[in-house]
Scaffold this motif. Structure first.
Motif, PDB file in Angstrom:
ATOM      1  N   VAL A 227       1.239  -1.001  -0.191  1.00 48.89           N
ATOM      2  CA  VAL A 227       0.357  -0.452  -0.105  1.00 48.89           C
ATOM      3  C   VAL A 227       1.347   1.601  -0.044  1.00 48.89           C
ATOM      4  N   PRO A 228       0.586   2.065  -0.953  1.00 51.82           N
ATOM      5  CA  PRO A 228       0.976   3.159  -1.184  1.00 51.82           C
ATOM      6  C   PRO A 228       1.406   4.198   0.372  1.00 51.82           C
ATOM      7  N   ALA A 229       2.477   5.052   1.176  1.00 55.55           N
ATOM      8  CA  ALA A 229       2.439   5.105   2.572  1.00 55.55           C
ATOM      9  C   ALA A 229       2.230   6.820   1.933  1.00 55.55           C
TER      10      ALA A 229
ATOM     11  N   VAL B 104       6.306  18.132 -10.513  1.00 50.53           N
ATOM     12  CA  VAL B 104       7.925  16.960 -10.865  1.00 50.53           C
ATOM     13  C   VAL B 104       8.022  16.493 -12.346  1.00 50.53           C
ATOM     14  N   ALA B 105       9.492  15.906 -12.282  1.00 51.18           N
ATOM     15  CA  ALA B 105       9.493  15.413 -13.835  1.00 51.18           C
ATOM     16  C   ALA B 105       8.971  14.269 -13.689  1.00 51.18           C
ATOM     17  N   LYS B 106       8.212  13.604 -12.721  1.00 51.12           N
ATOM     18  CA  LYS B 106       7.944  11.840 -12.498  1.00 51.12           C
ATOM     19  C   LYS B 106       6.941  12.065 -11.016  1.00 51.12           C
ATOM     20  N   GLU B 107       5.581  11.668 -11.061  1.00 51.92           N
ATOM     21  CA  GLU B 107       4.888  11.823  -9.630  1.00 51.92           C
ATOM     22  C   GLU B 107       5.667  10.362  -9.524  1.00 51.92           C
ATOM     23  N   LEU B 108       5.269  10.333  -7.816  1.00 53.39           N
ATOM     24  CA  LEU B 108       5.529   9.074  -6.950  1.00 53.39           C
ATOM     25  C   LEU B 108       5.313   8.472  -6.507  1.00 53.39           C
ATOM     26  N   THR B 109       4.798   7.292  -5.576  1.00 49.14           N
ATOM     27  CA  THR B 109       4.478   7.084  -4.643  1.00 49.14           C
ATOM     28  C   THR B 109       5.386   5.808  -4.284  1.00 49.14           C
ATOM     29  N   PHE B 110       5.488   6.140  -2.618  1.00 53.54           N
ATOM     30  CA  PHE B 110       6.195   5.159  -2.233  1.00 53.54           C
ATOM     31  C   PHE B 110       5.382   3.889  -0.815  1.00 53.54           C
ATOM     32  N   SER B 111       5.890   3.060  -0.742  1.00 56.13           N
ATOM     33  CA  SER B 111       5.436   2.248   0.096  1.00 56.13           C
ATOM     34  C   SER B 111       6.601   2.359   1.767  1.00 56.13           C
ATOM     35  N   LEU B 112       5.992   1.849   2.618  1.00 62.31           N
ATOM     36  CA  LEU B 112       6.404   1.891   3.767  1.00 62.31           C
ATOM     37  C   LEU B 112       8.136   1.191   3.477  1.00 62.31           C
ATOM     38  N   VAL B 113       7.913  -0.214   3.382  1.00 62.43           N
ATOM     39  CA  VAL B 113       9.091  -0.137   2.711  1.00 62.43           C
ATOM     40  C   VAL B 113       9.739   0.752   2.250  1.00 62.43           C
TER      41      VAL B 113
ATOM     42  N   LYS C 129       2.809   5.489  10.634  1.00 68.16           N
ATOM     43  CA  LYS C 129       2.650   6.960  10.238  1.00 68.16           C
ATOM     44  C   LYS C 129       3.670   7.935  10.203  1.00 68.16           C
ATOM     45  N   LEU C 130       3.906   8.529   8.580  1.00 69.75           N
ATOM     46  CA  LEU C 130       4.263   9.905   8.505  1.00 69.75           C
ATOM     47  C   LEU C 130       4.780  10.860   8.673  1.00 69.75           C
ATOM     48  N   SER C 131       5.486  11.474  10.095  1.00 72.20           N
ATOM     49  CA  SER C 131       5.407  12.758  10.629  1.00 72.20           C
ATOM     50  C   SER C 131       6.545  13.584   9.831  1.00 72.20           C
ATOM     51  N   ALA C 132       6.769  14.477   9.619  1.00 72.79           N
ATOM     52  CA  ALA C 132       6.900  15.797   8.673  1.00 72.79           C
ATOM     53  C   ALA C 132       8.294  16.993  10.596  1.00 72.79           C
ATOM     54  N   VAL C 133       8.952  16.240  10.272  1.00 69.42           N
ATOM     55  CA  VAL C 133      10.657  16.821  11.141  1.00 69.42           C
ATOM     56  C   VAL C 133      11.037  17.787  10.266  1.00 69.42           C
TER      57      VAL C 133
END
Length: 117
Positions: free
Chosen positions: A2-4, A11-20, A94-98
């Motif tokens: 699942v994309p996180a 952007v030049a290319k839109e991306l999705t990243f999984s938690l892994v 969950k991702l938090s902005a630092v």
């Protein structure tokens, strides 16, 4: 997986990243939280993620959207200058902005999307 996180917009290319994906490139930093003081964080540097998506030359800001709909907009130039700005990966995944050196409103929790504008 699942994309996180999705990086979209100018952007030049839109991306999705999984938690892994994100855990594979995580680093540990110590940063001064505007309300909580010095903290240790594990996560992925924002500039590493942005370099993969490649913001367009006319992009000026990052809009971070949280799972609950909270939105914060950060000047792109400030992020580029911020070597330790990162998305910390919580124990709950969950991702938090630092955002060291920035006001607490930029320290978004549960970030699910970054739009480059």
């Amino acid at each position: 997986a699942v994309p996180a996180l999705a990086i979209v917009g100018k952007v030049a290319k839109e991306l999705t990243f999984s938690l892994v994906d994100l855990q594979a490139v995580q680093v540990q930093i110590k940063a001064e939280h505007p309300k909580k003081g010095p903290q240790d964080y594990m996560g992925t540097r924002l500039n590493d993620l942005l370099s993969k998506a490649t913001p367009q030359a006319d992009a000026t800001s990052l809009v971070m959207t949280s799972g609950d709909g909270y939105v914060s907009e950060v000047p792109l130039a400030d992020v580029v200058k911020c070597a330790d700005c990162m998305l910390a990966i919580g124990d709950d995944g969950k991702l938090s902005a630092v955002m060291p050196g920035m006001q607490s409103g930029f320290w978004s929790k549960d970030v699910v999307k970054i739009e480059v504008k």
